[in-house]
Design a protein around this motif. Sequence first.
Motif, PDB file in Angstrom:
ATOM      1  N   GLU A 168       0.872  -1.171   0.000  1.00 17.44           N
ATOM      2  CA  GLU A 168       0.000   0.000   0.000  1.00 17.44           C
ATOM      3  C   GLU A 168       0.913   1.227   0.000  1.00 17.44           C
ATOM      4  O   GLU A 168       1.822   1.328   0.834  1.00 17.44           O
ATOM      5  CB  GLU A 168      -0.887   0.000   1.243  1.00 17.44           C
ATOM      6  N   ILE A 169       0.681   2.146  -0.922  1.00 16.06           N
ATOM      7  CA  ILE A 169       1.553   3.306  -1.057  1.00 16.06           C
ATOM      8  C   ILE A 169       0.843   4.533  -0.499  1.00 16.06           C
ATOM      9  O   ILE A 169      -0.182   4.969  -1.032  1.00 16.06           O
ATOM     10  CB  ILE A 169       1.955   3.529  -2.528  1.00 16.06           C
ATOM     11  N   GLY A 170       1.385   5.085   0.579  1.00 17.02           N
ATOM     12  CA  GLY A 170       0.776   6.231   1.241  1.00 17.02           C
ATOM     13  C   GLY A 170       1.519   7.517   0.947  1.00 17.02           C
ATOM     14  O   GLY A 170       2.724   7.517   0.706  1.00 17.02           O
ATOM     15  N   ALA A 171       0.778   8.637   0.978  1.00 17.12           N
ATOM     16  CA  ALA A 171       1.346   9.950   0.700  1.00 17.12           C
ATOM     17  C   ALA A 171       1.662  10.674   1.990  1.00 17.12           C
ATOM     18  O   ALA A 171       0.916  10.597   2.971  1.00 17.12           O
ATOM     19  CB  ALA A 171       0.376  10.773  -0.145  1.00 17.12           C
ATOM     20  N   GLY A 172       2.768  11.410   1.978  1.00 16.94           N
ATOM     21  CA  GLY A 172       3.169  12.180   3.145  1.00 16.94           C
ATOM     22  C   GLY A 172       2.448  13.516   3.219  1.00 16.94           C
ATOM     23  O   GLY A 172       1.653  13.884   2.356  1.00 16.94           O
ATOM     24  N   LYS A 173       2.737  14.273   4.267  1.00 19.65           N
ATOM     25  CA  LYS A 173       2.101  15.561   4.522  1.00 19.65           C
ATOM     26  C   LYS A 173       2.867  16.678   3.821  1.00 19.65           C
ATOM     27  O   LYS A 173       4.082  16.765   3.907  1.00 19.65           O
ATOM     28  CB  LYS A 173       2.064  15.821   6.033  1.00 19.65           C
TER      29      LYS A 173
END
Length: 428
Positions: free
Chosen positions: A16-21
Amino acid sequence: MINGAWPLRPLGELFEIGAGKTMSVAARTGDDKTPFLRTSNVLWDEIDLTAVDEMAIPAHERQEKLLAPGDLLVCEGGEIGRAAIWNGEVKTMSFQNHLHRLRSIADNVEPRFYVYFLQSGFTQLGIFEGAGNKTTIPNLSRNRLAALDVPHPAIDEQQDIVCALARVREAIKIHDRCLASAQDLKRARMRTLFTRGLRDEPQKETEIGPVPKSWDVAAIGDVARNTQYGLSVRGQESGAYPILRMNCQEDGAVHYRNLQFVDLDSETYEVFRLKPGDLLFNRTNSIELVGRMAIVEDDRPAVFASYLVRLTVDQERCLPPFLNYFMNWPATQDEIKKLASRAVGQANINASKLRTVLFPLPPTVDEQREIIAVLDAIDSKIGLHKRKRAVLDELFKSLLHKLMTGEIRVGDLDLSVLDFSKVAEVAA
């Protein structure tokens, strides 16, 4: 190029590829800040926590933007694809939008295997060329990252490969730690030797601080036989004589590497030919590099470039290695840089200013020689760790390439030489 026995799967099917802030004015100025990682914190197979920034993250976003042990971080920009594992080094950590967070969604995934595969793919195999978007700042978008075809060997093989490569990496880190300790020891010994000497005699206060009572404080000009600027000629790929430049100085020594050459008539060559015991002073460059000194230790033919000053000293009063060590003591370097005149991006210390530099001078060359011997012994240990570290670095690169291409299998390896107790014993 990849091991043909391994099946390929899109990276997005394994993680699962999550995006940073994203950093914003509100994030920068808000309250209750959370530490976060940038691309500069993510090195190959290593998280650098030397400098960690903070930002405010709204409560409803915060949980989603936190890292968990085992998360794989991949750089979207900068050196795209650079990757490392977050091991939970601190309790709370988030990540910026220029990093991708990959969290495995399958039981048969060893995240660190994919760190090593990405390192090989981006730095050795060239299989991801063009993976970055063609924008002003090259970047690796989430969609492109998810679409990358990566090998997916059996979990046991992934873990065996990680274990083999991690053993070499750990050996490298041991030498890194020992090298840092030896360099700390050298700095501490320099302070003691140049302020207290080896005779345990009373000190006296001088213009340069405390020194042993029997020592003098001299200016370089007092012991200098000659100060000479180098040649104002452009180096070339071939020629009769190597011309040493600033890049040939490191840690107080002259290194004959990345050489350029010049053609000279015999008379000019003799005027500028370097001899053992010559000291080369870097008179101009950035403020970080100006003021460095290095000693010529062998008699191979070479001349020197114009931004270096050759210093020769009266060896009946001052041994060149003694002055060289003092000039490269960090405390001395701080003082020397104060002499520099500065322009935009450039600093300069001419030969006249060099001759005014003060240094502590033991009354006999025998005492100087004893101090040199102490520092030479520490330098030998530093050099040993650097050489062993370089060998291990080449071993890692070769092993990484051969494992990922299938040229060798983990079962073919004997890494008993990298037993940590043996490495630590050699490194001590």
